[in-house]
Design an enzyme around this catalytic site. Structure first.
Site, PDB file in Angstrom:
ATOM      1  N   ASP A 232     -47.570 -39.233 -76.435  1.00  0.00           N
ATOM      2  CA  ASP A 232     -47.779 -39.117 -77.561  1.00  0.00           C
ATOM      3  C   ASP A 232     -48.525 -37.943 -77.944  1.00  0.00           C
ATOM      4  O   ASP A 232     -49.195 -37.256 -77.117  1.00  0.00           O
ATOM      5  CB  ASP A 232     -49.011 -39.708 -78.835  1.00  0.00           C
ATOM      6  CG  ASP A 232     -48.375 -39.836 -80.373  1.00  0.00           C
ATOM      7  OD1 ASP A 232     -47.024 -39.815 -80.969  1.00  0.00           O
ATOM      8  OD2 ASP A 232     -49.642 -39.388 -80.833  1.00  0.00           O
ATOM      9  N   GLU A 262     -42.977 -37.415 -76.219  1.00  0.00           N
ATOM     10  CA  GLU A 262     -42.710 -36.957 -77.614  1.00  0.00           C
ATOM     11  C   GLU A 262     -43.491 -35.092 -77.784  1.00  0.00           C
ATOM     12  O   GLU A 262     -43.900 -35.028 -77.759  1.00  0.00           O
ATOM     13  CB  GLU A 262     -43.272 -37.493 -78.140  1.00  0.00           C
ATOM     14  CG  GLU A 262     -43.161 -36.916 -79.924  1.00  0.00           C
ATOM     15  CD  GLU A 262     -43.986 -37.297 -81.010  1.00  0.00           C
ATOM     16  OE1 GLU A 262     -43.709 -37.400 -82.109  1.00  0.00           O
ATOM     17  OE2 GLU A 262     -45.205 -37.534 -81.030  1.00  0.00           O
TER      18      GLU A 262
END
Length: 481
Positions: A232, A262
């Protein structure tokens, strides 16, 4: 796995009933049958409450086992249910990727006093005032766990930024001061330096932080048996740390341990630089392609479909691209809202599922449906048809027919192991036809639209071409009858 498909197996608005792991366990067999090869599950660590989607991480070592933050379970269930779900996925031949949140921590157990300086939100390199003592939420003792699995306790030295000064009830972005302390350098250049995102921001240059995160990751893999990580908020995390993190886990668990990150920017050059700095060792979600889909869905016939892959990772570095249509952050009502309009979703899924390059990821909300103030029913039956065609016929060389701004198509020409041909055509305007070559060996063969949007059959000519049709604003996937 050849022609593998990842399922992002959650959406933002799942109900807080603690039955998610049990639901996913029951779905394991049908997910495999549908054609999925891996599932990406939400953050499984204890957040700020039982309603936390998982990104407000409190205790990395609490997987729904300890009474902390007024709950034992997480939003999704208990540790035992998590492990049982993963075992069920493995029993059905599916891999499981854990969503790993290492950028920040939230819900501290107590405040601490330390020196900090308030910075401009729009330029984190610029200070607004002189350094001063503030009181921040940076003390993490995890009394409910009482040292089980890890005795590590976090304090302000392990962070480099907070967004609240308890002493003065003051909001803002405060950079923590100290020896060798500052914003990490290997992050996005947005806002001058985009190290700080939210809550108490981890200092990834601190050696104790580096070692604790690696120790925790090894524990998580050994405890749950997950096959990979979804990382993340990469643009907020120091690339130097990510390189060490990946190398250490690869040395311990092998090259097959999967990692995808991400990095939420559309600028292709930024992502190209990131791939270079991380040695092309981590896949990235193709955010640029997602925004192309979003723009096409908004503009309709004014969008030039011939440019749909411009500025995308899959166009330039297909071996590193995880292609997707939407996710939990792009949903309606979320901070990164960029929801692909429903009329274009099947177009977009055809573009990621039936082409040669990229590792496609199907979103739970698009597949099963999603909640929130604007619920979406989901397109399971139609996406299943696309995945069936991917599994059975999307192999071999690809020939593109990108000649019209409102109507494009392509053909997959098969392999000796998978000889079936596949022709795809999509439109954003009127009915149309694209002559596409499927092979002289197909002369006289009848092709049908497996999505059922065009009823008439296409008979392949002697020269190997077929006059493949599409209806206005629709998608057709042509296979031999």
């Amino acid at each position: 796995m050849e022609n593998g498909i990842m399922l992002q197996a959650f959406e933002w608005y799942l109900p807080n009933v603690g039955q998610y792991y049990n639901l996913l366990k029951d779905l394991a067999g049908s997910l495999k049958e549908a054609g999925f090869s891996a599932v990406w599950i939400p953050p499984c660590c204890k957040g700020t409450s039982s309603n936390d989607v998982g990104y407000g991480i409190y205790d990395l070592y609490d997987l729904g086992e300890f009474d902390q933050k007024a709950t034992v379970r997480t939003k999704y269930g208990t540790k035992d249910e998590l492990v049982q779900m993963i075992e069920a996925m493995h029993a059905n031949g599916l891999q499981v990727y854990a969503d790993v949140v290492m950028n920040h921590k939230a819900g501290a157990d107590h405040t601490e006093t330390f020196m900090a300086v308030k910075v401009k939100p729009e330029d984190r390199k610029s200070e607004l005032e002189a350094p001063r003592d503030i009181e921040g939420w940076t003390g993490f003792d995890f009394p409910g766990r009482n040292g089980q699995y890890s005795a590590f306790k976090w304090n302000f030295n392990h962070f480099n930024g907070v967004d609240y000064n308890q002493r003065d009830s003051e909001k803002g972005i405060f950079r923590i001061l100290g020896e060798n302390k500052g914003w990490n350098l290997g992050v996005s250049y947005e806002y001058g330096n985009y190290d700080y995102l939210m809550h108490a921001d981890l200092d990834h240059a601190h050696p104790e932080v580096v070692e604790e995160l690696i120790t925790w990751a090894e524990w998580l893999i050994n405890t749950t048996g997950v096959d990979g990580f979804r990382l993340d908020a990469l643009k907020h995390i120091d690339t130097a740390f990510i390189n060490v993190f990946r190398q250490r886990l690869t040395e311990k668990f092998g090259r097959d341990f999967y990692m995808v990150g991400e990095y939420w920017v559309t600028d292709f050059q930024v992502k190209k630089t990131y791939l270079e700095k991380t040695g092309h060792k981590i896949d990235l979600f193709d955010v640029g392609l997602h925004f192309n889909f979003y723009e096409a869905s908004i503009k309709g016939e004014a969008y030039d479909l011939r440019t749909i892959f411009n500025n995308s990772i899959v166009e330039q570095f297909p071996e590193r691209a995880v292609t997707f249509v939407d996710n939990h952050d792009s949903q309606l009502g979320q901070a990164l809202q960029s929801w692909v309009e429903p009329w274009f979703k099947l177009h977009a899924y055809a573009l990621i599922l039936l082409r040669e390059k990229g590792y496609p990821c199907v979103f739970f909300g698009d597949y099963f449906g999603s909640g929130g103030q604007t619920p979406f029913e989901g397109l399971k039956d139609q996406i299943d048809l696309l995945m069936k065609s991917r599994r059975e016929a999307a192999y071999g060389d690809q020939a593109d027919y990108f000649e019209d701004p409102n109507r494009i198509g392509w053909v997959r020409l098969g392999t000796p192991e998978h000889p079936e041909k596949l022709a795809v055509i999509l439109s954003t305007k009127e009915n149309g036809v694209i002559p596409m070559f499927v092979g002289e060996d197909q002369a006289g063969q009848s092709y049908g639209d497996c999505l059922g949007n065009v009823e008439d059959a296409v008979v392949i000519r002697e020269d190997g071409f077929g006059e493949f049709k599409v209806k206005a604003g629709r998608v057709s996937v042509w296979r031999r009858k």
